[in-house]
Design an enzyme around this catalytic site. Structure first.
Site, short mmCIF file in Angstrom:
data_model
loop_
_atom_site.label_atom_id
_atom_site.label_comp_id
_atom_site.label_asym_id
_atom_site.label_seq_id
_atom_site.Cartn_x
_atom_site.Cartn_y
_atom_site.Cartn_z
N SER A 59 0.87 -1.19 0.00
CA SER A 59 0.00 0.00 0.00
C SER A 59 0.90 1.22 0.00
O SER A 59 2.06 1.14 0.44
CB SER A 59 -0.86 0.01 1.27
OG SER A 59 -1.58 1.23 1.37
N TYR A 75 -2.00 0.26 10.70
CA TYR A 75 -1.94 -0.21 9.31
C TYR A 75 -0.60 0.19 8.69
O TYR A 75 0.02 -0.60 7.98
CB TYR A 75 -3.12 0.37 8.54
CG TYR A 75 -3.29 -0.15 7.12
CD1 TYR A 75 -3.40 -1.51 6.84
CD2 TYR A 75 -3.35 0.74 6.04
CE1 TYR A 75 -3.57 -1.97 5.53
CE2 TYR A 75 -3.53 0.30 4.73
CZ TYR A 75 -3.63 -1.06 4.49
OH TYR A 75 -3.80 -1.51 3.20
P1 NDP Z 1 -11.08 -6.60 0.21
O1 NDP Z 1 -11.53 -6.49 1.62
O2 NDP Z 1 -12.08 -6.56 -0.88
O3 NDP Z 1 -10.23 -7.94 0.01
C1 NDP Z 1 -9.44 -8.51 1.00
C2 NDP Z 1 -9.24 -9.97 0.64
O4 NDP Z 1 -8.33 -10.55 1.59
C3 NDP Z 1 -10.52 -10.77 0.68
O5 NDP Z 1 -10.55 -11.67 -0.41
C4 NDP Z 1 -10.43 -11.53 1.99
O6 NDP Z 1 -11.12 -12.78 1.85
C5 NDP Z 1 -8.92 -11.75 2.09
N1 NDP Z 1 -8.48 -12.00 3.43
C6 NDP Z 1 -8.58 -11.18 4.50
N2 NDP Z 1 -8.10 -11.77 5.59
C7 NDP Z 1 -7.68 -13.00 5.20
C8 NDP Z 1 -7.10 -14.10 5.87
N3 NDP Z 1 -6.85 -14.06 7.18
N4 NDP Z 1 -6.79 -15.20 5.16
C9 NDP Z 1 -7.05 -15.27 3.84
N5 NDP Z 1 -7.59 -14.26 3.14
C10 NDP Z 1 -7.91 -13.15 3.83
O7 NDP Z 1 -9.99 -5.43 0.03
P2 NDP Z 1 -8.94 -5.10 -1.14
O8 NDP Z 1 -9.17 -5.91 -2.34
O9 NDP Z 1 -8.92 -3.63 -1.26
O10 NDP Z 1 -7.57 -5.53 -0.42
C11 NDP Z 1 -6.60 -6.35 -1.01
C12 NDP Z 1 -5.22 -5.91 -0.58
O11 NDP Z 1 -4.97 -4.59 -1.06
C13 NDP Z 1 -5.00 -5.85 0.94
O12 NDP Z 1 -3.71 -6.34 1.24
C14 NDP Z 1 -5.07 -4.35 1.24
O13 NDP Z 1 -4.35 -4.01 2.40
C15 NDP Z 1 -4.44 -3.79 -0.02
N6 NDP Z 1 -4.72 -2.40 -0.33
C16 NDP Z 1 -6.00 -1.95 -0.50
C17 NDP Z 1 -6.24 -0.61 -0.79
C18 NDP Z 1 -7.62 -0.06 -0.97
O14 NDP Z 1 -7.77 1.19 -0.92
N7 NDP Z 1 -8.64 -0.86 -1.18
C19 NDP Z 1 -5.13 0.34 -0.93
C20 NDP Z 1 -3.83 -0.24 -0.75
C21 NDP Z 1 -3.64 -1.56 -0.47
P3 NDP Z 1 -11.85 -13.60 3.00
O15 NDP Z 1 -12.50 -12.60 3.91
O16 NDP Z 1 -12.80 -14.46 2.24
O17 NDP Z 1 -10.77 -14.40 3.65
#
Ligand code: NDP
Length: 256
Positions: free
Chosen positions: A137, A150
């Site tokens: 990020s 974070y």
């Molecule tokens: P979402 O919340 O849509 O996606 C997060 C994903 O991570 C889900 O598929 C969730 O699936 C999975 N996840 C969370 N915890 C776990 C776990 N313990 N084990 C396995 N899977 C897990 O958010 P984003 O798509 O935005 O986030 C994706 C990445 O991008 C993250 O690392 C986030 O920090 C990063 N990011 C996002 C930004 C934004 O503004 N959106 C900006 C910068 C970085 P499930 O709950 O089914 O396990």
């Protein structure tokens, strides 16, 4: 032979979009997350395979490793599972939230890399190269008020990636970091524990936040470049965002 990718956090947002784009480009994909219903649906729509695993669980990640080893080599690992919990000062933030952020973003990524590197090496022996792409990020590079927990987790994930690139130097393995700014996904809904109004307010008035598809495009692009080209760090922000805390809400207009 089709190349094969493992994508963590594949059940929504950036991970889901990455699974879909890899499939469109002819890759085999193993989609990993905790929500089986969503994984099943995405797999049915795209032809990806799926595996339920929590990246914070040693047992789940050992099972993932065994499953991947049984089902063949891989050519890309996308460490995308992660997120934020809460938006609080360093003084007031909950230790529990901080631990959860460290566990999923830092240790989850470490677990996936430790478990799947042997399969990536096997893939690189076939195909000549392999890729480890980690979604950090801009919060992993620039701190912002109330983002301390974070920030600390994402700075640590960035450091992990940097150390890994040094450690793997000499092998045909690329280590790529994708550092997005504001992307409109469920990220804020998760951060605010399901508070939809608070999540919506994050994007309020921002004309064009990034989409999950924008980030998927850069992930897939980075691994489809010629094998000698390593995009070490790709920072992607919407034009309206100059820093995590410097954001224009409303139309972008030229100045006279
Ligand atoms: P979402 O919340 O849509 O996606 C997060 C994903 O991570 C889900 O598929 C969730 O699936 C999975 N996840 C969370 N915890 C776990 C776990 N313990 N084990 C396995 N899977 C897990 O958010 P984003 O798509 O935005 O986030 C994706 C990445 O991008 C993250 O690392 C986030 O920090 C990063 N990011 C996002 C930004 C934004 O503004 N959106 C900006 C910068 C970085 P499930 O709950 O089914 O396990």
């Amino acid at each position: 032979m089709a190349r094969r990718a493992v994508v963590t956090g594949a059940s929504s947002g950036i991970g889901e979009a990455t699974v879909r784009l890899f499939r469109e480009r002819g890759w085999e994909v193993l989609a990993v997350a905790r929500r089986e219903d969503r994984l099943r649906q995405i797999a049915a729509e795209t032809g990806a395979t799926w595996f339920r695993a929590d990246v914070t669980s040693d047992a789940d990640m050992a099972a993932l490793r065994a499953h991947v080893e049984e089902t063949g080599p891989i050519h890309a690992l996308v460490n995308n599972a992660g997120g934020a919990f809460g938006l609080d000062s360093v003084e007031a933030g909950s230790i529990d939230d901080w631990q959860r952020m460290f566990d999923v973003n830092v240790l989850g990524t470490k677990r996936a890399i430790s478990g799947l590197l042997p399969s990536l090496r096997a893939g690189a022996k076939d195909a000549g190269s392999g890729d480890i792409v980690t979604v950090t990020s801009i919060a992993g590079h620039i701190a912002y008020e109330n983002g301390g927990g974070y920030n600390a987790a994402k700075f640590a994930e960035h450091a992990l990636v940097a150390a890994l690139r040094l450690e793997l130097n000499g092998e045909p393995l690329r280590v790529i970091e994708i550092a997005p700014g504001m992307v409109k996904t469920d990220f804020s809904l998760v951060r605010f524990d399901g508070d939809q109004a608070r999540a919506d307010a994050v994007y309020d008035g921002v004309v064009a936040p990034l989409t999950a598809d924008d980030i998927a495009e850069s992930i897939v692009h980075s691994v489809e470049l010629p094998a000698h080209v390593n995009l070490d760090l790709v920072t992607i922000k919407p034009v309206a965002q100059a820093q995590p805390y410097k954001l224009t809400r409303g139309e972008l207009t030229t100045r006279d």
